[in-house]
Write an enzyme that holds these catalytic residues in place. Structure first.
Site, PDB file in Angstrom:
ATOM      1  N   LYS A 103       0.865  -1.185   0.000  1.00  0.00           N
ATOM      2  CA  LYS A 103       0.000   0.000   0.000  1.00  0.00           C
ATOM      3  C   LYS A 103       0.896   1.229   0.000  1.00  0.00           C
ATOM      4  O   LYS A 103       2.002   1.213   0.545  1.00  0.00           O
ATOM      5  CB  LYS A 103      -0.879   0.026   1.260  1.00  0.00           C
ATOM      6  CG  LYS A 103      -2.115   0.891   1.123  1.00  0.00           C
ATOM      7  CD  LYS A 103      -3.208   0.151   0.378  1.00  0.00           C
ATOM      8  CE  LYS A 103      -4.526   0.867   0.417  1.00  0.00           C
ATOM      9  NZ  LYS A 103      -5.630  -0.007  -0.013  1.00  0.00           N
ATOM     10  N   GLY A 215     -19.893   7.208   3.493  1.00  0.00           N
ATOM     11  CA  GLY A 215     -18.912   7.406   2.422  1.00  0.00           C
ATOM     12  C   GLY A 215     -19.618   7.305   1.091  1.00  0.00           C
ATOM     13  O   GLY A 215     -20.354   6.343   0.839  1.00  0.00           O
ATOM     14  N   GLY A 217     -17.997   7.819  -2.090  1.00  0.00           N
ATOM     15  CA  GLY A 217     -16.977   7.905  -3.135  1.00  0.00           C
ATOM     16  C   GLY A 217     -17.089   6.684  -4.020  1.00  0.00           C
ATOM     17  O   GLY A 217     -18.177   6.136  -4.224  1.00  0.00           O
ATOM     18  N   ASN A 218     -15.945   6.216  -4.498  1.00  0.00           N
ATOM     19  CA  ASN A 218     -15.959   5.077  -5.416  1.00  0.00           C
ATOM     20  C   ASN A 218     -16.703   3.887  -4.805  1.00  0.00           C
ATOM     21  O   ASN A 218     -17.637   3.347  -5.394  1.00  0.00           O
ATOM     22  CB  ASN A 218     -14.507   4.712  -5.781  1.00  0.00           C
ATOM     23  CG  ASN A 218     -14.455   3.561  -6.760  1.00  0.00           C
ATOM     24  OD1 ASN A 218     -14.928   2.458  -6.466  1.00  0.00           O
ATOM     25  ND2 ASN A 218     -13.909   3.797  -7.933  1.00  0.00           N
ATOM     26  N   GLY A 220     -18.580   3.620  -1.806  1.00  0.00           N
ATOM     27  CA  GLY A 220     -19.906   3.869  -1.227  1.00  0.00           C
ATOM     28  C   GLY A 220     -20.972   4.196  -2.265  1.00  0.00           C
ATOM     29  O   GLY A 220     -22.093   3.674  -2.197  1.00  0.00           O
TER      30      GLY A 220
HETATM   31  P1  NAD Z   1     -13.120   7.865  -2.177  1.00  0.00           P
HETATM   32  O1  NAD Z   1     -12.095   8.902  -1.952  1.00  0.00           O
HETATM   33  O2  NAD Z   1     -13.627   7.664  -3.557  1.00  0.00           O
HETATM   34  O3  NAD Z   1     -14.395   8.137  -1.225  1.00  0.00           O
HETATM   35  C1  NAD Z   1     -14.292   8.284   0.151  1.00  0.00           C
HETATM   36  C2  NAD Z   1     -15.637   8.803   0.664  1.00  0.00           C
HETATM   37  O4  NAD Z   1     -15.605   8.825   2.086  1.00  0.00           O
HETATM   38  C3  NAD Z   1     -15.973  10.226   0.207  1.00  0.00           C
HETATM   39  O5  NAD Z   1     -17.352  10.321  -0.038  1.00  0.00           O
HETATM   40  C4  NAD Z   1     -15.608  11.068   1.434  1.00  0.00           C
HETATM   41  O6  NAD Z   1     -16.367  12.285   1.485  1.00  0.00           O
HETATM   42  C5  NAD Z   1     -16.020  10.110   2.533  1.00  0.00           C
HETATM   43  N1  NAD Z   1     -15.367  10.376   3.809  1.00  0.00           N
HETATM   44  C6  NAD Z   1     -14.050  10.615   4.060  1.00  0.00           C
HETATM   45  N2  NAD Z   1     -13.861  10.783   5.373  1.00  0.00           N
HETATM   46  C7  NAD Z   1     -15.078  10.601   5.974  1.00  0.00           C
HETATM   47  C8  NAD Z   1     -15.541  10.639   7.296  1.00  0.00           C
HETATM   48  N3  NAD Z   1     -14.708  10.889   8.304  1.00  0.00           N
HETATM   49  N4  NAD Z   1     -16.861  10.418   7.527  1.00  0.00           N
HETATM   50  C9  NAD Z   1     -17.724  10.157   6.503  1.00  0.00           C
HETATM   51  N5  NAD Z   1     -17.336  10.116   5.225  1.00  0.00           N
HETATM   52  C10 NAD Z   1     -16.035  10.352   4.966  1.00  0.00           C
HETATM   53  O7  NAD Z   1     -12.528   6.498  -1.585  1.00  0.00           O
HETATM   54  P2  NAD Z   1     -12.970   5.013  -1.926  1.00  0.00           P
HETATM   55  O8  NAD Z   1     -12.103   4.512  -3.012  1.00  0.00           O
HETATM   56  O9  NAD Z   1     -14.450   4.970  -2.054  1.00  0.00           O
HETATM   57  O10 NAD Z   1     -12.509   4.265  -0.593  1.00  0.00           O
HETATM   58  C11 NAD Z   1     -13.338   4.250   0.578  1.00  0.00           C
HETATM   59  C12 NAD Z   1     -12.863   3.133   1.491  1.00  0.00           C
HETATM   60  O11 NAD Z   1     -12.939   1.913   0.776  1.00  0.00           O
HETATM   61  C13 NAD Z   1     -11.416   3.259   1.965  1.00  0.00           C
HETATM   62  O12 NAD Z   1     -11.295   2.724   3.261  1.00  0.00           O
HETATM   63  C14 NAD Z   1     -10.664   2.389   0.975  1.00  0.00           C
HETATM   64  O13 NAD Z   1      -9.421   1.927   1.505  1.00  0.00           O
HETATM   65  C15 NAD Z   1     -11.670   1.274   0.804  1.00  0.00           C
HETATM   66  N6  NAD Z   1     -11.458   0.513  -0.422  1.00  0.00           N
HETATM   67  C16 NAD Z   1     -11.627   1.093  -1.644  1.00  0.00           C
HETATM   68  C17 NAD Z   1     -11.375   0.335  -2.776  1.00  0.00           C
HETATM   69  C18 NAD Z   1     -11.596   0.886  -4.152  1.00  0.00           C
HETATM   70  O14 NAD Z   1     -11.494   0.119  -5.123  1.00  0.00           O
HETATM   71  N7  NAD Z   1     -11.921   2.143  -4.310  1.00  0.00           N
HETATM   72  C19 NAD Z   1     -10.943  -1.008  -2.655  1.00  0.00           C
HETATM   73  C20 NAD Z   1     -10.823  -1.567  -1.383  1.00  0.00           C
HETATM   74  C21 NAD Z   1     -11.072  -0.781  -0.265  1.00  0.00           C
END
Ligand code: NAD
Length: 419
Positions: A103, A215, A217-218, A220
């Site tokens: 990571k 959340g 983002g991607n 959620g």
């Molecule tokens: P992202 O940046 O696309 O979205 C993150 C979201 O979380 C945003 O909507 C942001 O506003 C929100 N957020 C951030 N801090 C917050 C808080 N304190 N309270 C509430 N909301 C908050 O990121 P992502 O890619 O969606 O990743 C989210 C989680 O999923 C992370 O823990 C990441 O490690 C995990 N993850 C993502 C992937 C992937 O393919 N994108 C794969 C495995 C794990």
């Protein structure tokens, strides 16, 4: 509160204690094999130079090359990347991939940078770490605040230094850069397939299950849209600033929520009520965690479910799309209360599974259809679920411990074969 790495080690020790883990393997898993910390001098738009700190933790390569995302956030530090790379090593092993765990990240607030500055940060990360990454050593992917565009800049920088096109050096790329269509939704889709399996085992209808997601983002947002399309009721969604809470069971349309976010940047102060069904109110970003729902899906950042809110959680099922959203202390409380937790190392493994498929296709010059990719993902994550369920029965442990035991047994077997 413990740091993410302390939480990760506490999870490791607990699982190790339940299965008599090989002592040498246990000791190995308490430290990353390599931790790279680099300075990234970046030209800013105003002509000044700023130094950012970049990281890559290569935790473990017992089962194969290092694999894991790159995160851009001002909270990124050595402890966090160590924890996230450890979880990657457990995750890849738990779902049967021939991969280790890595990571990385950059300590930066991406919202404070222009697009050109973000591109220069991305390229600087690759220049600084070029020697230690690559398609047969360590293959990064997107994570928080990084996306296919960032992967495109990174793979382009890598190609320029290598002097040859190397799409397999990064995954999560745009399709035009050698990515796969299914990758964008794969993390959520993996979690969704698990939710579907559990729902069917409980003989429930989608409409009977009210889902709250932290959340947007991607991970959620795509999860919200997948469950909505399948007929579940989305009763709450949140971003880092606020949440949308459906007071009754009328539910939230996540496509409309996406439109609102696109226009206003956040749910806060948005005219969402005018766009969606009635009785939706705006709350604090953490309100979704304890709201009235059947399924809670943390999909934001670490340490969101803690001793301070675990007793108030109303969901009976938690699907951890985020990495490390539940502290070990909160885990014990949820276990005692009978709340079923599908842990991050399984729940969000869809991302790394499809990343592996992308890497494999790039390496072998193959192209699978989106349907074929999704079906392979469904089978792989469902098989892992069944194997872990059997271990939970055998060892009489929680699902998190079962997932760890599954991963540790694979590593133990591989080490034994190489001795
Ligand atoms: P992202 O940046 O696309 O979205 C993150 C979201 O979380 C945003 O909507 C942001 O506003 C929100 N957020 C951030 N801090 C917050 C808080 N304190 N309270 C509430 N909301 C908050 O990121 P992502 O890619 O969606 O990743 C989210 C989680 O999923 C992370 O823990 C990441 O490690 C995990 N993850 C993502 C992937 C992937 O393919 N994108 C794969 C495995 C794990």
């Amino acid at each position: 509160m413990n740091t993410p790495f302390e939480n990760a080690m506490s999870q490791l020790d607990r699982a190790a204690g339940s299965m008599q883990l090989d002592a040498q393997l246990h000791a190995r898993l308490r430290k990353p094999e390599k931790l790279h910390i680099v300075s990234l001098p970046v030209l800013m738009d105003d002509g000044s130079e700023k130094i950012f700190v970049g990281y890559r933790s290569q935790f473990n390569s017992i089962l194969g090359l290092y694999k894991g995302g790159i995160r851009f956030a001002d909270s990124v530090n050595a402890d966090e990347v160590k924890a996230l790379s450890f979880w990657m090593a457990i995750k890849t092993a738990a779902v049967g991939l021939p991969l280790g765990g890595g990571k990385g990240g950059v300590c930066v607030d991406p919202r404070s940078l222009s697009s050109a500055e973000l591109e220069r940060v991305s390229r600087a990360w690759v220049r600084a770490l070029y020697d230690v990454i690559g398609p047969e050593k360590d293959v990064p992917a997107p994570d928080v605040a990084t996306n296919p565009r960032v992967m495109g800049w990174m793979v382009d920088e890598y190609n320029q230094i290598a002097g040859v096109q190397t799409p397999a050096a990064f995954t999560g790329k745009d399709v035009s850069d050698g990515g796969v269509v299914a990758r964008a939704t794969s993390t959520s889709r993996g979690g969704f397939y698990l939710l579907e399996k559990i729902r069917q085992m409980h003989g429930k209808k989608p409409a009977d299950m009210r889902v709250a997601i932290q959340g947007f983002g991607n991970a959620g947002m795509h999860m919200a849209q997948l469950v909505y399309d399948a007929g579940y009721t989305v009763v709450g969604v949140s971003d880092s600033r606020s949440s949308l809470i459906s007071d009754g069971d009328c539910g939230i349309d996540p496509y409309k929520a996406q439109e609102v976010k696109k226009v206003h940047g956040s749910f806060a102060e948005s005219p969402f009520e005018n766009l969606c069904k009635e009785r939706v109110r705006i709350g604090n970003s953490s309100d979704v965690i304890t709201m009235d729902c059947d399924v809670l899906i943390p999909a934001a950042v670490e340490n969101q479910i803690t001793v301070h809110n675990a007793m108030e959680i109303q969901a009976s099922l938690i699907i951890e799309l985020a990495n490390g959203p539940t502290t070990p202390e909160a885990d014990r409380i949820l276990e005692k209360r009978g709340v079923q937790v599908i842990p991050d190392v399984l729940a969000n493994a869809g991302g790394v599974i499809v990343s592996y498929y992308e890497w494999y296709q790039n390496m072998h010059d193959e192209q699978w259809s989106e349907d074929e990719t999704n079906e392979k993902l469904r089978v792989q994550i469902s098989d892992a679920y069944m194997a872990i369920s059997a271990l939970c029965e055998e060892y009489k442990v929680s699902f998190r411990d079962g997932a760890f035991i599954h991963a540790l047994l694979r590593m133990q077997k591989s080490l034994a074969a190489s001795r």
